[in-house]
Scaffold this active site. Sequence first.
Site, short mmCIF file in Angstrom:
data_model
loop_
_atom_site.label_atom_id
_atom_site.label_comp_id
_atom_site.label_asym_id
_atom_site.label_seq_id
_atom_site.Cartn_x
_atom_site.Cartn_y
_atom_site.Cartn_z
N THR A 39 0.83 -1.21 0.00
CA THR A 39 0.00 0.00 0.00
C THR A 39 0.86 1.25 0.00
O THR A 39 1.91 1.30 0.65
CB THR A 39 -0.92 0.00 1.24
N GLN A 58 -28.25 -6.15 2.93
CA GLN A 58 -29.56 -6.80 2.94
C GLN A 58 -30.67 -5.79 3.26
O GLN A 58 -31.75 -5.80 2.64
CB GLN A 58 -29.57 -7.93 3.96
N ILE A 59 -30.42 -4.91 4.23
CA ILE A 59 -31.42 -3.91 4.60
C ILE A 59 -31.69 -2.96 3.43
O ILE A 59 -32.84 -2.58 3.17
CB ILE A 59 -30.94 -3.13 5.85
N GLY A 113 -31.44 -3.74 0.36
CA GLY A 113 -32.01 -4.48 -0.76
C GLY A 113 -31.25 -4.22 -2.04
O GLY A 113 -30.01 -4.20 -2.06
N GLU A 126 -2.74 -7.57 7.12
CA GLU A 126 -2.02 -7.49 8.40
C GLU A 126 -2.33 -8.67 9.30
O GLU A 126 -2.49 -8.53 10.52
CB GLU A 126 -2.28 -6.15 9.10
#
Length: 384
Positions: A159, A340-341, A343, A367
Amino acid sequence: MLDFRLDEEYEALRKTVEEFARDEVAPVIGGFYEREEFPYEIVAKMGRMGLFGLPFPEEFGGMGGDYFALCLALEELARVDSSVAITLEAGVSLGSMPLFRFGSAEQKASWLPRLCTGEVLGAFGLTEPGGGSDAGALRTTAKLDGDEWVLNGTKAFITNSGTDITGLVTVAAVTGRRENGKPEISAIIVPSGTPGFTVSRKYSKVGWNASDTRELSFQDCRVPAANLVGERGRGYAQFLQTLDEGRVAIAAIGVGLAQGCVDECLRYAGEREAFGHKIGEYQAIQFKIAEMEARTHTSRLAYYQAAAKMLRGEPFKREAAIAKLVSSEAAMDNARDATQIFGGYGFMNEYPVGRFYRDAKILEIGEGTSEVQKMLIARDLGLS
């Protein structure tokens, strides 16, 4: 009695970073993410705020804070975006901290002032294509030739290693063999642009798309002998300490992502209607968000404790592993539930939870995988 309230200085920092993330990062980061573009201006603003210098003394251009201050900043950034958070984490924990902990006076004077302001980013070259979790199985070599180290080998998944402002990579390399035949590992600074040091194109990643991650190669790459960080042969011990500290920081990012999922779901549950009611009125949604909040809360306490033991100078390896394990799992579980909430909208990249879902998985890998954390915990309990 235990008191987990932040003092005024910590709370002021937390609030400042929260406002920056909400006002400066959130409105624009989606575009950077989709373009897979490094957000240089955001990073520059973070540098001007002093975030890259948080845990370093003022004599090096730092803010005179500590590692817990860094973790608070990482949590607030990750509530909005993990690419920005990991850029800061890697820049400080992996790029600057090894130099601060183990570097010579000359190395600190040369690099830390620019690293602390974010003018320059540092990277840490440990992982190799065939190594992964087996960090001790390094194949990159560094041989002393007169007053120069000659490096050969390849590093993977590094990174901050190829940005326009990357200044150096601290490379873990085999510098010889011990009497027992085991490799002698040392850490060596390789400045960007050194002949023989090649930075590959950015990886095409599942997540963290606005951060910089690359493969590095070294072919007869020569740097001065004075670029050795700390004692020769102490590189393995140095990067183990670096990883222990880094796991607390990664835990903070996991908590931030998990909290960001809660934040987004609370907002959405109060707006979205289904079957004539706000979805937040349905117990199924309420219970799911309650579970998300519980995961976030307990994970935060875990990294707070690990950071507290670190700052007191007490052994914290087990606590760091626990914090990293539970926070990364909380981030993954919360991202799944948030999707999921939401959708179908949760499957769209334009919504933050879509990015959260893509960003969460790497927290169970980077890490130290979850399996490595369990191994460390079991070993610390005497089960080796």
